[in-house]
Design a protein around this motif. Structure first.
Motif, PDB file in Angstrom:
ATOM      1  N   MET A  35       0.826  -1.200   0.000  1.00 18.25           N
ATOM      2  CA  MET A  35       0.000   0.000   0.000  1.00 18.25           C
ATOM      3  C   MET A  35       0.863   1.255   0.000  1.00 18.25           C
ATOM      4  SD  MET A  35      -3.220  -0.911   0.084  1.00 18.25           S
ATOM      5  CE  MET A  35      -4.138   0.457   0.803  1.00 18.25           C
ATOM      6  N   GLY A  36       2.198   1.083  -0.050  1.00 17.32           N
ATOM      7  CA  GLY A  36       3.068   2.246  -0.018  1.00 17.32           C
ATOM      8  C   GLY A  36       2.958   3.079  -1.265  1.00 17.32           C
ATOM      9  N   GLY A  37       3.279   4.376  -1.155  1.00 17.60           N
ATOM     10  CA  GLY A  37       3.215   5.277  -2.295  1.00 17.60           C
ATOM     11  C   GLY A  37       4.472   5.202  -3.127  1.00 17.60           C
ATOM     12  N   THR A  38       4.452   5.902  -4.265  1.00 14.22           N
ATOM     13  CA  THR A  38       5.586   5.866  -5.158  1.00 14.22           C
ATOM     14  C   THR A  38       6.379   7.144  -5.168  1.00 14.22           C
ATOM     15  OG1 THR A  38       4.264   6.702  -6.990  1.00 14.22           O
ATOM     16  CG2 THR A  38       4.337   4.339  -6.678  1.00 14.22           C
ATOM     17  N   ASN A  39       5.860   8.145  -4.578  1.00 17.26           N
ATOM     18  CA  ASN A  39       6.537   9.422  -4.682  1.00 17.26           C
ATOM     19  C   ASN A  39       6.977   9.964  -3.337  1.00 17.26           C
ATOM     20  OD1 ASN A  39       6.130   9.585  -7.458  1.00 17.26           O
ATOM     21  ND2 ASN A  39       4.051  10.235  -7.098  1.00 17.26           N
ATOM     22  N   VAL A  40       7.433   9.079  -2.459  1.00 15.90           N
ATOM     23  CA  VAL A  40       7.867   9.553  -1.174  1.00 15.90           C
ATOM     24  C   VAL A  40       9.221  10.210  -1.354  1.00 15.90           C
ATOM     25  CG1 VAL A  40       8.313   8.919   1.176  1.00 15.90           C
ATOM     26  CG2 VAL A  40       6.634   7.730  -0.159  1.00 15.90           C
ATOM     27  N   MET A  41       9.232  11.398  -1.888  1.00 18.37           N
ATOM     28  CA  MET A  41      10.448  12.005  -2.316  1.00 18.37           C
ATOM     29  C   MET A  41      10.919  13.070  -1.372  1.00 18.37           C
ATOM     30  SD  MET A  41      10.938  10.325  -5.018  1.00 18.37           S
ATOM     31  CE  MET A  41       9.952   9.034  -5.590  1.00 18.37           C
ATOM     32  N   GLY A  42      11.976  13.761  -1.852  1.00 20.24           N
ATOM     33  CA  GLY A  42      12.622  14.711  -0.989  1.00 20.24           C
ATOM     34  C   GLY A  42      12.082  16.103  -1.128  1.00 20.24           C
ATOM     35  N   GLU A  43      12.765  16.946  -1.895  1.00 22.08           N
ATOM     36  CA  GLU A  43      12.428  18.358  -1.892  1.00 22.08           C
ATOM     37  C   GLU A  43      11.093  18.625  -2.533  1.00 22.08           C
ATOM     38  OE1 GLU A  43      14.674  20.980  -4.538  1.00 22.08           O
ATOM     39  OE2 GLU A  43      14.987  22.232  -2.780  1.00 22.08           O
ATOM     40  N   ASN A  44      10.831  18.010  -3.672  1.00 20.43           N
ATOM     41  CA  ASN A  44       9.557  18.224  -4.359  1.00 20.43           C
ATOM     42  C   ASN A  44       9.316  17.036  -5.260  1.00 20.43           C
ATOM     43  OD1 ASN A  44       7.461  18.976  -6.070  1.00 20.43           O
ATOM     44  ND2 ASN A  44       7.990  21.136  -5.868  1.00 20.43           N
ATOM     45  N   VAL A  45       8.295  16.272  -5.016  1.00 21.90           N
ATOM     46  CA  VAL A  45       8.100  15.039  -5.744  1.00 21.90           C
ATOM     47  C   VAL A  45       7.757  15.269  -7.197  1.00 21.90           C
ATOM     48  CG1 VAL A  45       7.389  13.703  -3.760  1.00 21.90           C
ATOM     49  CG2 VAL A  45       5.675  14.955  -5.060  1.00 21.90           C
ATOM     50  N   ASN A  46       7.406  16.459  -7.583  1.00 23.00           N
ATOM     51  CA  ASN A  46       6.986  16.690  -8.949  1.00 23.00           C
ATOM     52  C   ASN A  46       7.910  17.606  -9.732  1.00 23.00           C
ATOM     53  OD1 ASN A  46       4.551  15.166  -8.853  1.00 23.00           O
ATOM     54  ND2 ASN A  46       3.734  16.750  -7.525  1.00 23.00           N
ATOM     55  N   THR A  47       9.161  17.752  -9.299  1.00 19.34           N
ATOM     56  CA  THR A  47      10.044  18.651 -10.003  1.00 19.34           C
ATOM     57  C   THR A  47      10.675  18.014 -11.224  1.00 19.34           C
ATOM     58  OG1 THR A  47      11.832  18.006  -8.521  1.00 19.34           O
ATOM     59  CG2 THR A  47      10.616  20.012  -7.965  1.00 19.34           C
TER      60      THR A  47
ATOM     61  N   LEU B  20       4.127  10.720   2.898  1.00 15.90           N
ATOM     62  CA  LEU B  20       3.890   9.563   3.769  1.00 15.90           C
ATOM     63  C   LEU B  20       2.426   9.484   4.195  1.00 15.90           C
ATOM     64  CD1 LEU B  20       7.071   9.676   6.036  1.00 15.90           C
ATOM     65  CD2 LEU B  20       6.509   7.959   4.305  1.00 15.90           C
ATOM     66  N   VAL B  21       1.824  10.643   4.452  1.00 16.11           N
ATOM     67  CA  VAL B  21       0.423  10.665   4.883  1.00 16.11           C
ATOM     68  C   VAL B  21      -0.497  10.251   3.744  1.00 16.11           C
ATOM     69  CG1 VAL B  21      -1.481  12.158   5.599  1.00 16.11           C
ATOM     70  CG2 VAL B  21       0.755  12.377   6.699  1.00 16.11           C
ATOM     71  N   PHE B  22      -0.362  10.908   2.587  1.00 18.03           N
ATOM     72  CA  PHE B  22      -1.308  10.692   1.499  1.00 18.03           C
ATOM     73  C   PHE B  22      -1.032   9.423   0.687  1.00 18.03           C
ATOM     74  CE2 PHE B  22      -1.789  15.295   2.203  1.00 18.03           C
ATOM     75  CZ  PHE B  22      -3.170  15.357   2.314  1.00 18.03           C
ATOM     76  N   GLU B  23       0.200   8.961   0.683  1.00 18.67           N
ATOM     77  CA  GLU B  23       0.532   7.784  -0.114  1.00 18.67           C
ATOM     78  C   GLU B  23       0.622   6.512   0.710  1.00 18.67           C
ATOM     79  OE1 GLU B  23       3.976   8.613  -2.493  1.00 18.67           O
ATOM     80  OE2 GLU B  23       3.305  10.658  -2.868  1.00 18.67           O
ATOM     81  N   LEU B  24       0.720   6.653   2.019  1.00 19.20           N
ATOM     82  CA  LEU B  24       0.847   5.474   2.872  1.00 19.20           C
ATOM     83  C   LEU B  24      -0.294   5.393   3.878  1.00 19.20           C
ATOM     84  CD1 LEU B  24       2.998   3.193   3.238  1.00 19.20           C
ATOM     85  CD2 LEU B  24       3.821   4.492   5.203  1.00 19.20           C
ATOM     86  N   ALA B  25      -0.445   6.413   4.717  1.00 19.57           N
ATOM     87  CA  ALA B  25      -1.421   6.355   5.801  1.00 19.57           C
ATOM     88  C   ALA B  25      -2.862   6.390   5.306  1.00 19.57           C
ATOM     89  CB  ALA B  25      -1.174   7.511   6.775  1.00 19.57           C
ATOM     90  N   VAL B  26      -3.167   7.274   4.354  1.00 19.92           N
ATOM     91  CA  VAL B  26      -4.553   7.407   3.885  1.00 19.92           C
ATOM     92  C   VAL B  26      -5.050   6.133   3.180  1.00 19.92           C
ATOM     93  CG1 VAL B  26      -6.076   8.641   2.298  1.00 19.92           C
ATOM     94  CG2 VAL B  26      -4.528   9.917   3.781  1.00 19.92           C
TER      95      VAL B  26
ATOM     96  N   ALA C 170     -13.352  -4.613  -3.012  1.00 17.10           N
ATOM     97  CA  ALA C 170     -13.891  -3.250  -3.090  1.00 17.10           C
ATOM     98  C   ALA C 170     -13.103  -2.296  -2.186  1.00 17.10           C
ATOM     99  CB  ALA C 170     -15.361  -3.241  -2.706  1.00 17.10           C
ATOM    100  N   SER C 171     -12.741  -2.757  -1.001  1.00 21.27           N
ATOM    101  CA  SER C 171     -11.987  -1.910  -0.075  1.00 21.27           C
ATOM    102  C   SER C 171     -10.615  -1.561  -0.636  1.00 21.27           C
ATOM    103  CB  SER C 171     -11.832  -2.613   1.276  1.00 21.27           C
ATOM    104  OG  SER C 171     -13.091  -2.870   1.865  1.00 21.27           O
ATOM    105  N   LEU C 172      -9.945  -2.560  -1.236  1.00 20.79           N
ATOM    106  CA  LEU C 172      -8.630  -2.305  -1.827  1.00 20.79           C
ATOM    107  C   LEU C 172      -8.732  -1.356  -3.008  1.00 20.79           C
ATOM    108  CD1 LEU C 172      -7.061  -5.882  -1.736  1.00 20.79           C
ATOM    109  CD2 LEU C 172      -6.185  -3.852  -0.553  1.00 20.79           C
ATOM    110  N   LEU C 173      -9.754  -1.572  -3.841  1.00 21.14           N
ATOM    111  CA  LEU C 173      -9.916  -0.738  -5.031  1.00 21.14           C
ATOM    112  C   LEU C 173     -10.180   0.717  -4.644  1.00 21.14           C
ATOM    113  CD1 LEU C 173     -10.160  -0.376  -8.061  1.00 21.14           C
ATOM    114  CD2 LEU C 173     -12.578  -1.035  -7.872  1.00 21.14           C
ATOM    115  N   ILE C 174     -11.136   0.925  -3.753  1.00 23.27           N
ATOM    116  CA  ILE C 174     -11.500   2.292  -3.365  1.00 23.27           C
ATOM    117  C   ILE C 174     -10.351   2.968  -2.622  1.00 23.27           C
ATOM    118  CG2 ILE C 174     -13.069   3.684  -1.969  1.00 23.27           C
ATOM    119  CD1 ILE C 174     -15.230   1.570  -2.516  1.00 23.27           C
ATOM    120  N   SER C 175      -9.688   2.234  -1.740  1.00 29.55           N
ATOM    121  CA  SER C 175      -8.581   2.844  -0.985  1.00 29.55           C
ATOM    122  C   SER C 175      -7.424   3.216  -1.912  1.00 29.55           C
ATOM    123  CB  SER C 175      -8.093   1.902   0.120  1.00 29.55           C
ATOM    124  OG  SER C 175      -7.580   0.695  -0.420  1.00 29.55           O
ATOM    125  N   SER C 176      -7.201   2.430  -2.959  1.00 30.70           N
ATOM    126  CA  SER C 176      -6.146   2.782  -3.914  1.00 30.70           C
ATOM    127  C   SER C 176      -6.509   4.032  -4.702  1.00 30.70           C
ATOM    128  CB  SER C 176      -5.883   1.621  -4.879  1.00 30.70           C
ATOM    129  OG  SER C 176      -6.985   1.403  -5.745  1.00 30.70           O
TER     130      SER C 176
END
Length: 250
Positions: free
Chosen positions: A1-13, A57-63, A80-86
């Motif tokens: 369930m971990g996210g892919t963009n747990v990055m440093g200064e700015n994940v979208n730079t 970490l909050v939006f890509e892992l905890a949520v 359904a729970s996995l699909l909606i949570s993803s």
């Protein structure tokens, strides 16, 4: 369930920073030295990088993790729970691209995997197909990071450059990157750190697949998330130990 963009200064730079978030965050505190600090602006950017990492970490892992157990707890099926949570990850990914005003490779790749995983799970009826989705993300990142070892711009050199620039300025960052051309020890350190991060992501992907197909479905999201935090902590731990041991801090 971990996210892919747990990055440093700015994940979208940039694509490189997106794929390397944790490493870039580590480099903010421990990059090879090139000169004096630029002052308060660097400190502010460092704080912004830490805030971005926390949000990731909050939006890509905890949520997504909390969303799965909440939805399943109120009676929805595992699938359904996995699909909606993803899908809870989608607004975060889209918002990142909207803010950066760029269509980024890794967020788009993640969105595609969410859609493909959902479609495949509809055909197979198996929630485990959804659980394997993150393995593809981390596997691709790991292979890409290792692949940069064959180039003149290994992942760690690229990921750290913008961080170094915030600390010592553009001129200092150019000088720092320029060491690649003549400093064999510097090249060795950059390759070592790149190799460790690439292997970390790759091994994590393999472990995720094993967990997804061996553990009870309800345990996989929690165990997979905890496992990722262990891997991430291990990577950070090695990174800080290595740069301190070799006198590489800016």
């Amino acid at each position: 369930m971990g996210g892919t963009n747990v990055m440093g200064e700015n994940v979208n730079t940039s694509t490189e920073q997106e794929a390397a978030a944790p490493a870039a965050a580590a480099e903010a505190e421990a990059a090879p030295s090139a000169g004096p600090s630029t002052g308060p602006s660097a400190a502010e950017k460092a704080r912004a990088a830490k805030r971005q990492l926390t949000k990731s970490l909050v939006f890509e892992l905890a949520v997504p993790l909390g969303g799965y157990y909440l939805l399943h707890g109120v009676g929805l099926s595992q699938w359904a729970s996995l699909l909606i949570s993803s899908l809870l990850l989608v607004p975060w990914l889209v918002l990142g691209m909207v803010r950066s005003r760029r269509v980024e490779v890794m967020p788009v790749f993640t969105l595609v995997l969410i859609v493909v995983g959902a479609l495949m799970s509809m055909v197979s009826g198996s929630p485990r197909v959804l659980l394997v989705r993150d393995s593809w993300v981390f596997g691709v990142i790991g292979i890409w990071v290792l692949g940069t070892l064959a180039t003149q711009r290994p992942f760690m050199l690229t990921a750290a450059r913008s961080i170094v620039a915030t600390k010592i300025g553009e001129a200092g960052a150019e000088e720092w990157v320029g060491r690649w051309a003549y400093d064999a020890t510097f090249r060795h350190h950059i390759r070592t750190l790149t190799t460790v991060w690439g292997l970390g992501f790759t091994v994590d992907a393999v472990v995720r697949v094993v967990l997804a197909y061996t553990l009870p479905v309800d345990l996989v999201p929690l165990v997979s998330s905890l496992q990722w935090l262990v891997v991430l902590g291990g990577l950070f731990g090695f990174h800080f130990w290595y740069v301190n041991r070799n006198g590489l801090k800016v």
